[in-house]
Write an enzyme that holds these catalytic residues in place. Structure first.
Site, mmCIF file in Angstrom:
data_model
loop_
_atom_site.group_PDB
_atom_site.id
_atom_site.type_symbol
_atom_site.label_atom_id
_atom_site.label_comp_id
_atom_site.label_asym_id
_atom_site.label_seq_id
_atom_site.Cartn_x
_atom_site.Cartn_y
_atom_site.Cartn_z
ATOM 1 N N GLY A 5 0.832 -1.199 0.000
ATOM 2 C CA GLY A 5 0.000 0.000 0.000
ATOM 3 C C GLY A 5 0.862 1.242 0.000
ATOM 4 N N THR A 6 1.727 1.349 -0.987
ATOM 5 C CA THR A 6 2.693 2.449 -1.066
ATOM 6 C C THR A 6 2.429 3.297 -2.305
ATOM 7 O OG1 THR A 6 4.431 1.218 0.092
ATOM 8 C CG2 THR A 6 5.139 3.028 -1.328
ATOM 9 N N THR A 7 2.373 4.613 -2.136
ATOM 10 C CA THR A 7 2.269 5.532 -3.274
ATOM 11 C C THR A 7 3.481 6.458 -3.259
ATOM 12 O OG1 THR A 7 0.936 7.096 -1.968
ATOM 13 C CG2 THR A 7 -0.253 5.455 -3.274
ATOM 14 N N SER A 48 -3.024 1.772 -4.965
ATOM 15 C CA SER A 48 -3.014 3.140 -4.448
ATOM 16 C C SER A 48 -4.108 3.294 -3.399
ATOM 17 C CB SER A 48 -3.230 4.149 -5.578
ATOM 18 O OG SER A 48 -4.466 3.906 -6.231
ATOM 19 N N ASN A 49 -5.073 2.371 -3.415
ATOM 20 C CA ASN A 49 -6.186 2.425 -2.476
ATOM 21 C C ASN A 49 -6.734 1.006 -2.334
ATOM 22 O OD1 ASN A 49 -8.937 2.712 -1.436
ATOM 23 N ND2 ASN A 49 -8.688 4.902 -1.789
ATOM 24 N N HIS A 95 -7.739 14.990 1.619
ATOM 25 C CA HIS A 95 -7.154 14.086 2.617
ATOM 26 C C HIS A 95 -6.710 14.867 3.847
ATOM 27 C CE1 HIS A 95 -6.883 11.092 -0.670
ATOM 28 N NE2 HIS A 95 -6.853 10.211 0.313
ATOM 29 N N HIS A 96 -6.309 14.133 4.858
ATOM 30 C CA HIS A 96 -5.814 14.711 6.104
ATOM 31 C C HIS A 96 -4.531 15.516 5.861
ATOM 32 C CE1 HIS A 96 -2.688 11.541 6.270
ATOM 33 N NE2 HIS A 96 -3.637 10.765 5.787
ATOM 34 N N LYS A 110 -0.975 13.853 4.979
ATOM 35 C CA LYS A 110 -0.689 13.100 3.758
ATOM 36 C C LYS A 110 0.382 13.813 2.953
ATOM 37 C CE LYS A 110 -2.790 10.737 -0.189
ATOM 38 N NZ LYS A 110 -2.081 9.481 0.125
ATOM 39 N N GLY A 120 -2.375 9.145 -4.871
ATOM 40 C CA GLY A 120 -2.228 8.067 -5.846
ATOM 41 C C GLY A 120 -3.572 7.612 -6.372
ATOM 42 N N THR A 121 -4.593 7.681 -5.533
ATOM 43 C CA THR A 121 -5.935 7.271 -5.963
ATOM 44 C C THR A 121 -6.488 8.225 -7.008
ATOM 45 O OG1 THR A 121 -6.359 6.256 -3.817
ATOM 46 C CG2 THR A 121 -8.276 6.757 -5.173
#
Length: 224
Positions: free
Chosen positions: A71-73, A96-97, A130-131, A134, A140-141
């Site tokens: 789970g790496t972008t 990406s998600n 996003h938060h 990030k 990535g999504t």
């Protein structure tokens, strides 16, 4: 089934919450880095680590030979990685998600992109929120949404609060608009999806190589 959990941040922490203690190998992080010998105790690895951490993890994972769900972008994967994995008979995947609901959205985006040819001069806008912690922008999504849509889109980003992830698409013409939105309410969905993905990798039906989660998901859908 035992999982080597690598990365204990917000999402990796959710993985640890879901799994039973006797299913966890590790966990591992920047202060407790995994060796190939330790990784061999697991049936598969689940990794939620930032891009800069990938380089030092690839070698021990290749040496261990276990499947891995990444789970790496924000990381440029080596061009020969798929060939290396096939040669070593190893199965990895990346996403990406990891939301399984996001894979339903992906299929919707494919349809929207293909069908938009009937519209007059449509424009495409993808917005992601996003938060504040990030690191990469756009997400990535969001980049994947443009890829799944198959159309050039304007992509914008916003960072605020502790938002887990909101992705929006608006398709506009002079006469109408189409809107699609996915919102993550809890990071648990990414952890659940990663565990599901790792479980698929150990099955004989999955060939060695470097897969996308979307490929695995679509193959499962065909079997239903």
């Amino acid at each position: 089934m035992k999982f080597a959990v690598i990365g204990t941040g917000k999402t990796g922490g959710k993985v640890l919450e879901i799994l039973d203690k006797d299913q966890i190998v590790g966990p591992f992080d920047s202060t407790n880095k995994p060796s190939a010998k330790e990784l061999e105790k697991a049936d598969a690895a689940i990794l939620f680590v930032p891009g800069p951490a990938v380089e030092e993890l690839i070698e021990p994972l290749l040496e261990s030979g276990i499947p891995a769900a990444w789970g790496t972008t924000g990381y440029e994967w080596p061009g020969d990685l798929d060939a290396q994995l096939k040669q070593k008979n190893i199965k990895w995947l990346r996403a990406s998600n990891f939301s399984l609901g996001m894979n339903i959205v992906r299929r919707c985006l494919n349809v929207i992109g293909q069908s938009s040819s009937v519209l007059t001069d449509p424009t495409f806008h993808i917005h992601e929120i996003h938060h504040v912690h990030k690191q990469d922008a756009p997400s990535g999504t969001a980049i994947s949404w443009e890829e799944w849509l198959g159309k050039d889109a304007e992509i914008t980003s916003e960072r605020k609060g502790d938002i887990k992830g909101i992705h929006q698409l608006e398709v506009s013409s002079d006469t109408e608009s189409i809107k699609l939105e996915h919102e993550a309410h809890d990071r648990k969905i990414f952890a659940e999806g990663a565990i599901w993905a790792a479980e698929q990798l150990v099955k004989e039906e999955v060939d060695p190589g470097f897969h996308r989660l979307s490929t695995i998901f679509d193959n499962i859908m065909k079997q239903l």
